[in-house]
Enzyme design. Structure first.
Site, PDB file in Angstrom:
ATOM      1  N   MET A 145     -10.640  -3.217   1.517  1.00 12.10           N
ATOM      2  CA  MET A 145     -11.886  -3.146   2.292  1.00 12.10           C
ATOM      3  C   MET A 145     -12.525  -1.742   2.244  1.00 12.10           C
ATOM      4  O   MET A 145     -11.940  -0.812   1.713  1.00 12.10           O
ATOM      5  CB  MET A 145     -11.578  -3.517   3.754  1.00 12.10           C
ATOM      6  CG  MET A 145     -11.038  -4.929   3.878  1.00 12.10           C
ATOM      7  SD  MET A 145     -10.271  -5.253   5.460  1.00 12.10           S
ATOM      8  CE  MET A 145     -11.671  -5.224   6.555  1.00 12.10           C
ATOM      9  N   HIS A 146     -13.679  -1.652   2.869  1.00 12.28           N
ATOM     10  CA  HIS A 146     -14.347  -0.394   3.238  1.00 12.28           C
ATOM     11  C   HIS A 146     -15.003   0.394   2.102  1.00 12.28           C
ATOM     12  O   HIS A 146     -15.952   1.136   2.336  1.00 12.28           O
ATOM     13  CB  HIS A 146     -13.379   0.584   3.942  1.00 12.28           C
ATOM     14  CG  HIS A 146     -12.555  -0.015   5.006  1.00 12.28           C
ATOM     15  ND1 HIS A 146     -13.109  -0.525   6.162  1.00 12.28           N
ATOM     16  CD2 HIS A 146     -11.214  -0.194   5.116  1.00 12.28           C
ATOM     17  CE1 HIS A 146     -12.125  -0.989   6.932  1.00 12.28           C
ATOM     18  NE2 HIS A 146     -10.979  -0.808   6.318  1.00 12.28           N
ATOM     19  N   ASP A 155      -9.254  -7.967   2.705  1.00 16.49           N
ATOM     20  CA  ASP A 155      -7.865  -8.440   2.578  1.00 16.49           C
ATOM     21  C   ASP A 155      -7.172  -8.704   3.911  1.00 16.49           C
ATOM     22  O   ASP A 155      -6.392  -9.648   4.026  1.00 16.49           O
ATOM     23  CB  ASP A 155      -7.036  -7.514   1.679  1.00 16.49           C
ATOM     24  CG  ASP A 155      -7.053  -6.052   2.104  1.00 16.49           C
ATOM     25  OD1 ASP A 155      -7.602  -5.724   3.167  1.00 16.49           O
ATOM     26  OD2 ASP A 155      -6.515  -5.231   1.341  1.00 16.49           O
TER      27      ASP A 155
HETATM   28  O1  LIG Z   1      -7.911  -0.215   4.923  1.00 21.70           O
HETATM   29  C1  LIG Z   1      -7.673  -1.383   5.134  1.00 21.70           C
HETATM   30  C2  LIG Z   1      -7.964  -2.024   6.410  1.00 21.70           C
HETATM   31  O2  LIG Z   1      -8.622  -1.140   7.247  1.00 21.70           O
HETATM   32  C3  LIG Z   1      -7.069  -2.272   4.162  1.00 21.70           C
HETATM   33  O3  LIG Z   1      -7.497  -3.551   4.338  1.00 21.70           O
HETATM   34  C4  LIG Z   1      -7.374  -1.836   2.783  1.00 21.70           C
HETATM   35  O4  LIG Z   1      -8.229  -2.800   2.262  1.00 21.70           O
HETATM   36  C5  LIG Z   1      -6.140  -1.710   1.980  1.00 21.70           C
HETATM   37  O5  LIG Z   1      -5.310  -2.816   2.024  1.00 21.70           O
HETATM   38  P1  LIG Z   1      -3.959  -2.887   1.177  1.00 21.70           P
HETATM   39  O6  LIG Z   1      -4.374  -2.791  -0.261  1.00 21.70           O
HETATM   40  O7  LIG Z   1      -3.141  -1.751   1.628  1.00 21.70           O
HETATM   41  O8  LIG Z   1      -3.335  -4.223   1.512  1.00 21.70           O
END
Ligand SMILES: O=C(CO)[C@@H](O)[C@H](O)COP(=O)(O)O
Ligand SMILES: Nc1ncnc2c1ncn2[C@@H]1O[C@H](COP(=O)(O)OP(=O)(O)O)[C@@H](O)[C@H]1O
Length: 494
Positions: A81-82, A240
């Site tokens: 995300m983000h 995710d």
């Molecule tokens: O940063 C966040 C939620 O705030 C995660 O959702 C990132 O999207 C990373 O997810 P992973 O790859 O560590 O599962």
């Protein structure tokens, strides 16, 4: 039988999985990649590499299961995300994506608050700004790379770029859009008034859909590159943490998810946009219009263990590490790890926070270091659970997922440290399963998420329950853990 493809674009790898209409995962493929860190505070990824990895995993699955792949009815996505992806008027990537783990944009956050007012920002977004969020990174590009900024025709999130390469359509979904943090989270639309005040062109923000909306079909070009049939429906997908919620069947209150991936999170689904008045947690849109997610987000989850394995102990596998960790007792004989290797979001929102091993003595060996690292990751998640409890959130079970749910020791630690029964689902790729479920709902196989999750999410029989003896040690260690940030905060910033 019909089949559905879920593509999970994670931070460390992309995983594509083929699910049948009964929820069984027929097969999957995974290709890994790295985070580019040209400076310590930077975290970038080349989306061309992520697209090639996605293409490769899809082609692998199609090649291995040709009959099933010929009956794929829908495709959808789960994504890290983000982060900020930028394309020009020809749809070309302008630069590397600045991903969620990036820490460069602290000054821009202050500037955004100066322009729009911190309180009015928060009352619309229901979040605090963090580094690595799309809007913080976009303001950094505006300030530091004006030539690149001028070229921007579209901004989007990582999974949106992969979808764009498959169906040729721009767009994003509410979950990711809200995670970019320039979003009116209650009203589920871009925060246009804030965008105007920041002097950003409205046109670069793509249309927002709900996760199940069909936004295109597999193009001829994508079909040639992957082996997929052209014309398969493509649904928007989501972030995710939300997709992992769907894969765990968490589409309403009562159950929490604990995910240990590269980062780690505690999250739950609620029928109103619940938020913490101190903004220690994040509130984002969930996968349907009457659902929101509350999340405690911890920036160093499984990556802390990976760092210890690759950079410090030179070990080979996580199984080898967890077997060694099991040789140390609960509480690691006084060694406490503060896992802020990339700063921290919940509860301090401090990109400058650092990691600490506290209480080291000659008695400690590798087994203690590994165990305390794992315990520190789970203590981080416990901090979020304490905030959730303080908000009056009730839950009867916690479902563990992500790579961290693969090993028994991580599950036992979660049961003990959270003081709650820990459930896991059959299969271990909940975000990818959530994406495949989204494809199944989008293509009409199921009427809605409720029906799909009831039919497709299968929980394992084994439940991991708390061990009272271990809990005594963990409580002592957690009390130390909670003190470490406050005592070292100023030193982190020297
Ligand atoms: O940063 C966040 C939620 O705030 C995660 O959702 C990132 O999207 C990373 O997810 P992973 O790859 O560590 O599962
Ligand atoms: N067998 C295992 N035992 C304990 N932890 C594991 C195991 N396998 C993976 N992990 C943890 O899971 C992390 C990867 O999680 P994953 O969900 O695949 O990441 P992402 O979705 O961010 O790419 C690893 O960095 C590691 O810390």
């Amino acid at each position: 039988m019909n089949y559905f493809l879920g593509v999970d674009i994670g931070t460390s790898s992309v995983k594509s999985l083929l699910m049948d209409a009964k929820g069984h995962v027929v097969g999957s493929a995974q290709v890994g990649y790295d985070i580019i860190k040209s400076r310590p505070e930077y975290a970038e990824q080349d989306m061309e590499i992520l697209w090639e990895a996605s293409r490769q995993t899809i082609a692998d699955v199609v090649k291995k299961y040709p009959q099933e792949a010929a009956r794929i009815q829908g495709i959808s996505y789960s994504g890290q995300m983000h982060g900020l992806v930028m394309t020009d008027a020809q749809g070309r990537l302008i630069r590397n994506a600045i991903i969620w783990a990036d820490q460069r944009s602290e000054d821009e956050i202050h500037r955004i608050y100066d322009v729009v007012g911190e309180d009015s920002y928060r009352s619309v977004a229901l979040n605090s700004l963090s580094t690595g969020f799309l809007i913080s990174s976009l303001m950094w590009v505006k300030e530091h790379e004006p030539d690149n900024y001028e070229k921007i025709r579209h901004v989007m999130f990582p999974k949106d770029y992969i979808r764009f390469r498959m169906c040729g359509e721009y767009g994003t979904d509410m979950t990711d859009a809200s995670s970019g943090a320039i979003f009116d989270t209650k009203r589920r639309r871009w925060a246009w008034e804030l965008i105007d005040r920041l002097g950003i062109d409205r046109d670069i923000f793509p249309e927002c859909h709900e996760s199940c909306d069909v936004v295109g079909t597999v193009t001829k070009e994508c079909a040639e590159m992957t082996g997929l049939k052209p014309g398969i429906k493509i649904a928007c997908g989501g972030g995710d943490t939300l997709m992992q919620g769907v894969g765990n069947g968490i589409i309403g209150p009562g159950t929490l998810a604990a995910n240990i991936g590269t980062a780690c999170q505690i999250s739950g689904g609620f029928n109103e946009p619940l938020y913490d008045e101190k903004y220690r947690t994040n509130t984002f849109c969930h996968v349907k219009e009457d659902l929101w997610m509350l999340m405690g987000a911890h920036l160093s989850g499984g990556v802390a263990l990976k760092w210890l394995m690759n950079e410090i102990l030179y070990m080979d596998t996580f199984d080898e590490m967890t077997a060694m960790a099991a040789e140390a007792p609960a509480g690691s004989e006084g060694l406490v790890f503060l896992p802020y290797l990339s700063g921290e979001r919940t509860p301090y929102n401090d990109p400058g926070a650092k990691g600490i091993y506290f209480g080291m003595t000659l008695r400690h060996g590798r087994e203690h270091m590994i165990r305390s690292t794992m315990e520190g990751i789970v203590f981080g998640l416990r901090t979020s659970i304490e905030i959730f409890k303080g908000l009056g959130i009730e839950y009867s079970k916690i479902i563990a997922s992500g790579g961290g749910a693969r090993g028994r020791l991580f599950l036992e630690m979660q049961a003990d440290i959270f003081d709650c029964d820990i459930y896991t689902n059959v299969g271990n790729e909940q975000a990818g399963i959530g994406a495949a479920i989204t494809a199944a709902v989008a293509s009409g196989e199921y009427a809605d998420y409720e029906e799909a999750c009831a039919r497709l999410v299968h929980m394992k029989d084994t439940v991991v329950t708390p061990n009272r003896e271990n809990q005594k040690y963990y409580e002592e260690q957690f009390a130390v853990y909670r003190e470490l940030y406050g005592h070292n905060k100023d030193l982190f910033h020297m």
